[in-house]
Design a protein around this motif. Structure first.
Motif, mmCIF file in Angstrom:
data_model
loop_
_atom_site.group_PDB
_atom_site.id
_atom_site.type_symbol
_atom_site.label_atom_id
_atom_site.label_comp_id
_atom_site.label_asym_id
_atom_site.label_seq_id
_atom_site.Cartn_x
_atom_site.Cartn_y
_atom_site.Cartn_z
ATOM 1 N N ASN A 202 0.817 -1.211 0.000
ATOM 2 C CA ASN A 202 0.000 0.000 0.000
ATOM 3 C C ASN A 202 0.859 1.273 0.000
ATOM 4 O OD1 ASN A 202 0.900 -0.225 2.617
ATOM 5 N ND2 ASN A 202 -1.100 0.039 3.583
ATOM 6 N N GLN B 214 9.722 7.843 1.262
ATOM 7 C CA GLN B 214 9.956 8.086 -0.160
ATOM 8 C C GLN B 214 11.187 7.323 -0.642
ATOM 9 O OE1 GLN B 214 9.560 12.159 -1.583
ATOM 10 N NE2 GLN B 214 8.407 12.729 0.255
ATOM 11 N N SER C 268 11.144 -0.131 -5.389
ATOM 12 C CA SER C 268 10.704 -0.192 -6.786
ATOM 13 C C SER C 268 11.859 -0.619 -7.688
ATOM 14 C CB SER C 268 10.150 1.165 -7.231
ATOM 15 O OG SER C 268 9.017 1.521 -6.469
ATOM 16 N N ALA D 19 2.088 1.782 -3.581
ATOM 17 C CA ALA D 19 1.019 2.211 -4.486
ATOM 18 C C ALA D 19 0.608 3.675 -4.305
ATOM 19 C CB ALA D 19 -0.200 1.306 -4.296
ATOM 20 N N VAL D 20 1.170 4.366 -3.326
ATOM 21 C CA VAL D 20 0.794 5.765 -3.077
ATOM 22 C C VAL D 20 1.137 6.631 -4.288
ATOM 23 C CG1 VAL D 20 1.310 7.805 -1.684
ATOM 24 C CG2 VAL D 20 0.987 5.593 -0.575
ATOM 25 N N GLN D 21 0.157 7.403 -4.766
ATOM 26 C CA GLN D 21 0.376 8.283 -5.914
ATOM 27 C C GLN D 21 0.910 9.654 -5.485
ATOM 28 O OE1 GLN D 21 -0.017 7.258 -9.195
ATOM 29 N NE2 GLN D 21 -0.252 5.267 -8.176
ATOM 30 N N ASP D 22 0.276 10.241 -4.483
ATOM 31 C CA ASP D 22 0.710 11.556 -3.988
ATOM 32 C C ASP D 22 1.692 11.349 -2.840
ATOM 33 O OD1 ASP D 22 1.073 14.129 -3.168
ATOM 34 O OD2 ASP D 22 -0.977 14.436 -2.429
ATOM 35 N N LYS D 23 2.963 11.548 -3.116
ATOM 36 C CA LYS D 23 4.010 11.255 -2.140
ATOM 37 C C LYS D 23 4.370 12.469 -1.282
ATOM 38 C CE LYS D 23 5.965 7.613 -5.032
ATOM 39 N NZ LYS D 23 4.809 7.629 -5.952
ATOM 40 N N SER D 24 3.654 13.554 -1.453
ATOM 41 C CA SER D 24 4.012 14.781 -0.742
ATOM 42 C C SER D 24 3.846 14.644 0.766
ATOM 43 C CB SER D 24 3.169 15.952 -1.260
ATOM 44 O OG SER D 24 1.777 15.696 -1.063
#
Length: 382
Positions: A208, A223, A230, A211-216
């Motif tokens: 999960n 990160q 990856s 799969a995070v799109q917004d890493k801010s």
């Protein structure tokens, strides 16, 4: 089926067939100076296979393994093999240890006496454990998996039944790594009332988080985990993609060729351990081959690969739990988790960064792991 004593004994014809296959290998061609860059190094593998064929003594290793107290019993329709060694102390605490892939119950062979008899290793007999080490269904001397739906969550249920109904423990400790980490976490999620605590040497891939799109909103450590993991999946995760999607295809080669099986397994022992690229720094040839033999003689290479498929396609979500959790991380392991994420999602009460060791640390350097397990569970024994 009641709990029955079990002895490992491989038929002579199985060993004779293996020797023939090891003497009639068809080796693939080589790219120049490929070494380990494209997979298992052929020069190393040829050396290992020659040792396997000409010097490795399975009967001697079989006799050593049979010094452990082996048992089998039927749990929810599956024949489960396990080692059950009683502790030497005034009040041993039951502890179930769960292995992963591509290892076996052999992962914990060295650490068992350290946990059952701490006084013989400079420890306190009050820290003794009754140690139970099952073979995961589909692995080794447990049932080969031939039915769908057996995943980490189901196995956790099997362990709960084994420990309470078959072995008579009302409360116990649990620990594991790799698949064993997943099974242990599902034990804590599904059966928290049975557990005094859990000890993990990894917490698996954090899907999960990946799969995070917004890493801010993520920490710098989280990160970095996404970036490193990856990259690791892209460069090292081929085995996982195959076993999660087409395990039967790879099973044919691994079941028919002992050399193929050895190549598939030892590449991971080299990549995931703290051996600095030299397997001999962490494992003897006898250790590597005994583990490979357990897959070969039980014909479980394909069956064990199928667990990846089931965990990908049938595993239910894992939610938060309150069972006290220890994590011991090793520098040679892969995909080391961010502490902040672990503390938000697990009830972390102990976090240890070890100075050495890797994914198979109970085989590589069992002493510090035994110490960490003893220290973590000491307050929960009552």
């Amino acid at each position: 089926m009641t709990v029955e004593r079990y002895q490992i004994h491989v038929a002579d014809e199985v060993l004779e067939d293996l020797k023939y296959r090891l003497g009639h290998v068809r080796w693939p061609g080589l790219f120049e100076e490929a070494a380990w860059d494209r997979g298992t190094d052929q020069a190393y593998l040829k050396s290992l296979i020659a040792y396997w064929r000409d010097q490795f003594d399975w009967r001697a290793r079989e006799a050593e393994l049979n010094k452990l107290a082996h048992y089998r019993c039927k749990v929810e329709g599956l024949d489960i093999h396990f080692v059950h060694e009683r502790g030497k102390g005034p009040n041993p605490h039951p502890l179930i240890l769960t292995h992963g892939w591509p290892d076996s119950f052999l992962r914990y062979e060295k650490i068992i006496p350290m946990l059952t008899d701490p006084a013989s290793y400079g420890g306190n007999p009050e820290d003794a454990f009754d140690v139970i080490v099952p073979s995961v269904p589909g692995f080794g001397f447990s049932n080969r998996l031939q039915r769908k739906g057996i995943n980490n969550s189901n196995i956790a249920g099997l362990w709960a039944t084994l420990m309470t109904e078959h072995l008579g423990y009302s409360k116990f400790a649990a620990a594991g790594g790799d698949i064993g980490s997943g099974v242990t976490r599902y034990l804590a999620f599904n059966h928290p009332e049975l557990l005094s605590g859990i000890h993990l040497t990894d917490i698996g891939l954090i899907k999960n988080l990946l799969a995070v799109q917004d890493k801010s909103g993520l920490t710098e450590e989280e990160q970095l985990y996404i970036q490193n993991t990856s990259q690791w999946i892209a460069e090292e995760g081929g085995y996982m993609q195959i076993q999660s999607t087409k395990p039967q295809t790879i099973a044919y080669g691994l079941t028919d060729s002992p050399v193929g099986l050895a190549a598939w397994i030892i590449e991971k022992f080299r990549a995931w351990s703290d051996c600095k690229g030299d397997l001999r720094q962490s494992f003897s040839e006898d250790e590597l081959l005994t583990n490979i033999m357990i897959y070969w003689i039980t014909n479980t290479a394909g069956s064990s690969a199928n667990l990846y498929y089931e965990n990908t396609h049938t595993l239910p979500p894992l939610g938060p739990f309150e069972v006290p959790t220890a994590v011991a991380l090793y520098p040679g392991d892969v995909c080391l988790p961010p502490r902040a994420w672990a503390e938000r999602n697990l009830n972390i009460t102990r976090w240890t960064t070890m100075p050495r060791g890797g994914h198979f640390t109970a085989m590589e350097d069992p002493g510090p792991l035994a110490d960490d397990i003893r220290e973590f569970f000491r307050p929960f024994r009552d």
